[in-house]
Design a protein around this motif. Structure first.
Motif, mmCIF file in Angstrom:
data_model
loop_
_atom_site.group_PDB
_atom_site.id
_atom_site.type_symbol
_atom_site.label_atom_id
_atom_site.label_comp_id
_atom_site.label_asym_id
_atom_site.label_seq_id
_atom_site.Cartn_x
_atom_site.Cartn_y
_atom_site.Cartn_z
ATOM 1 N N UNK A 1 -37.229 -72.745 41.648
ATOM 2 C CA UNK A 1 -38.355 -71.945 42.163
ATOM 3 C C UNK A 1 -37.896 -70.629 42.764
ATOM 4 N N UNK A 2 -36.656 -70.572 43.229
ATOM 5 C CA UNK A 2 -36.184 -69.343 43.859
ATOM 6 C C UNK A 2 -36.001 -68.207 42.854
ATOM 7 N N UNK A 3 -35.941 -68.531 41.553
ATOM 8 C CA UNK A 3 -35.810 -67.478 40.537
ATOM 9 C C UNK A 3 -37.102 -66.666 40.452
ATOM 10 N N UNK A 4 -38.234 -67.333 40.565
ATOM 11 C CA UNK A 4 -39.525 -66.642 40.434
ATOM 12 C C UNK A 4 -40.108 -66.236 41.784
ATOM 13 N N UNK B 1 -34.468 -54.627 43.526
ATOM 14 C CA UNK B 1 -33.941 -55.391 42.406
ATOM 15 C C UNK B 1 -32.464 -55.707 42.557
ATOM 16 N N UNK B 2 -31.715 -54.742 43.065
ATOM 17 C CA UNK B 2 -30.282 -54.955 43.290
ATOM 18 C C UNK B 2 -30.043 -56.073 44.295
ATOM 19 N N UNK B 3 -30.830 -56.066 45.370
ATOM 20 C CA UNK B 3 -30.693 -57.119 46.381
ATOM 21 C C UNK B 3 -30.989 -58.500 45.781
ATOM 22 N N UNK B 4 -32.010 -58.555 44.923
ATOM 23 C CA UNK B 4 -32.375 -59.824 44.293
ATOM 24 C C UNK B 4 -31.267 -60.301 43.347
ATOM 25 N N UNK B 5 -30.677 -59.364 42.597
ATOM 26 C CA UNK B 5 -29.598 -59.722 41.675
ATOM 27 C C UNK B 5 -28.382 -60.264 42.433
ATOM 28 N N UNK B 6 -28.083 -59.650 43.560
ATOM 29 C CA UNK B 6 -26.974 -60.138 44.388
ATOM 30 C C UNK B 6 -27.270 -61.526 44.931
ATOM 31 N N UNK B 7 -28.521 -61.727 45.356
ATOM 32 C CA UNK B 7 -28.904 -63.027 45.911
ATOM 33 C C UNK B 7 -28.729 -64.131 44.875
ATOM 34 N N UNK B 8 -29.120 -63.827 43.627
ATOM 35 C CA UNK B 8 -29.043 -64.834 42.559
ATOM 36 C C UNK B 8 -27.676 -64.867 41.876
ATOM 37 N N UNK B 9 -26.849 -63.862 42.182
ATOM 38 C CA UNK B 9 -25.510 -63.773 41.578
ATOM 39 C C UNK B 9 -25.593 -63.729 40.050
ATOM 40 N N UNK C 1 -34.832 -62.696 34.562
ATOM 41 C CA UNK C 1 -34.903 -63.948 33.812
ATOM 42 C C UNK C 1 -33.924 -63.944 32.640
ATOM 43 N N UNK C 2 -33.806 -62.805 31.951
ATOM 44 C CA UNK C 2 -32.852 -62.712 30.853
ATOM 45 C C UNK C 2 -31.425 -62.937 31.347
ATOM 46 N N UNK C 3 -31.077 -62.303 32.459
ATOM 47 C CA UNK C 3 -29.726 -62.440 33.012
ATOM 48 C C UNK C 3 -29.470 -63.868 33.477
ATOM 49 N N UNK C 4 -30.486 -64.476 34.082
ATOM 50 C CA UNK C 4 -30.338 -65.847 34.580
ATOM 51 C C UNK C 4 -30.203 -66.828 33.422
#
Length: 395
Positions: free
Chosen positions: A94-97, A156-164, A134-137
């Motif tokens: 759920x954290x992805x969306x 977006x950058x912060x989100x990408x870092x959070x999800x690694x 989603x594509x990256x994940x």
């Protein structure tokens, strides 16, 4: 001649034949703009009081003008392969969306399901990069997201870092060509609902930089700087049609399902505007439409006369109101509202065909530029009415 070109020519001829039924300005004149060209249909609209846009309404329309029923035949082909390009992980954490509204997230999932796998991606007009995320994940492949609003890039950058995840952002104005380098290095460029000139630039720049694959869902064709539509493909450039921005708006003008209060206010405002338009034509002794600015909806509750008093102030017509009372024109506004609803119900028959014409123009241009192209719907209309997808791979 390719399959797309053949379909385009048939569709183009049909649209051109019936131009008068859809290419007009609703408020431009008091009468029916095509009553002389389609006298039987025009007489029918005057006589009948069927519920507008009902099956019975259109059944009568098709009886008087059978050729209009053929619109559906242009829209039954070109469905994307029903087997998606990839299998989405249905149990995504759920954290992805997080932070994405449910309908938008469903659109993104549907789009990604029909996006070919690639070594890397460029996400065009990315916003916060939800599609690229989603594509990256899913793929664990690099995604380069381009966005002109710096604050969205930062989010977006912060989100990408959070999800690694392997997603990077560039603050870029793609309309100034600042995305060309990214496209030149991209295996696949993706864009979900990039508006007007934005997705057009993507197509043209991708062709120029030899991007291997494109996956695009076009949107808002009317958001363009050109006053008239500039066709991309050779086929569309040969067309006798000239599409104005108003026609491009029709291509995406869906009949909205608004709440009862919103519908009532919209009907009231349009009735008042049409009634005032009848008044100003008589008062000014000029048979031409006079645009009136947007209005605070609360003013509508004060009645027709109050609306007209506000309008004459806005347009500098105070000197005319003493000579001609407003109230007698409210009835004319109501009658014109009914007429406008019927005219627009007819023009709505051409909306899907116009959008298809525009999608085919893009598809044929990509074919002409050396791509193998598929077009079709990537999701059900209930999820988003802008559900056309163009998939292209350089041969």
């Amino acid at each position: 001649m390719t399959s797309f070109q053949q379909r385009f020519q048939v569709l183009d001829t049909w649209l051109k034949t019936h131009t008068q039924l859809w290419q007009f300005d609703t408020f431009a004149r008091l009468g029916n703009p095509w009553e002389n060209a389609y006298p039987e249909l025009a007489s029918h609209l005057v006589r009948e009081n069927l519920e507008i846009e009902s099956e019975a309404f259109y059944a009568e329309v098709f009886q008087h003008c059978p050729d209009l029923k053929t619109a559906s035949k242009f829209l039954t082909s070109d469905l994307l392969d029903q087997s998606p390009q990839r299998t989405l992980t249905h149990d995504l954490p759920s954290y992805v969306s997080a932070g994405i509204k449910g309908r938008k997230w469903s659109q993104i999932q549907a789009f990604v399901a029909h996006t070919p796998k690639a070594n890397n991606y460029v996400e065009w007009c990315a916003g916060k990069g939800h599609l690229g995320k989603l594509l990256a994940f899913q793929d664990n492949k690099p995604v380069h997201s381009l966005e002109w609003q710096k604050t969205l890039c930062e989010a977006g950058e912060q989100e990408a870092k959070r999800l690694k995840i392997p997603q990077t952002f560039t603050h870029a104005d793609v309309l100034k060509g600042e995305g060309r380098t990214a496209l030149a290095n991209a295996h696949c460029a993706v864009a979900l609902h990039a508006c007007g000139d934005l997705h057009r630039e993507l197509i043209e720049q991708a062709v120029a930089t030899n991007t291997a694959m494109l996956c695009i869902s076009p949107c808002c064709y009317h958001l363009t700087q050109a006053s008239d539509y500039q066709p991309l493909s050779h086929s569309a450039q040969q067309s006798a049609l000239t599409l104005r921005q108003a026609d491009l708006k029709l291509a995406v003008k869906e009949v909205a399902t608004a709440g009862a209060r919103e519908q009532r206010l919209k009907q009231l405002e349009l009735t008042y505007r049409l009634g005032f338009d009848s008044w100003q034509r008589t008062a000014r002794q000029q048979d031409e439409y006079l645009p009136v600015p947007s209005i605070q909806k609360a003013l509508l509750n004060q009645g027709f006369v109050a609306f007209c008093q506000w309008a004459v102030e806005q347009k500098g017509l105070l000197h005319l109101q003493a000579n001609l009372p407003f109230d007698v024109f409210e009835r004319q506004g109501q009658q014109r509202y009914q007429q406008v609803q019927k005219l627009e119900a007819i023009s709505q028959l051409f909306r899907p065909a116009l959008e298809y014409w525009l999608v085919l123009d893009r598809a044929i241009y990509l074919e002409e530029s050396g791509y193998q192209v598929e077009i079709g719907k990537f999701c059900d209309k209930s999820l988003t009415p802008r559900n056309w997808m163009i998939r292209a791979e350089r041969k």
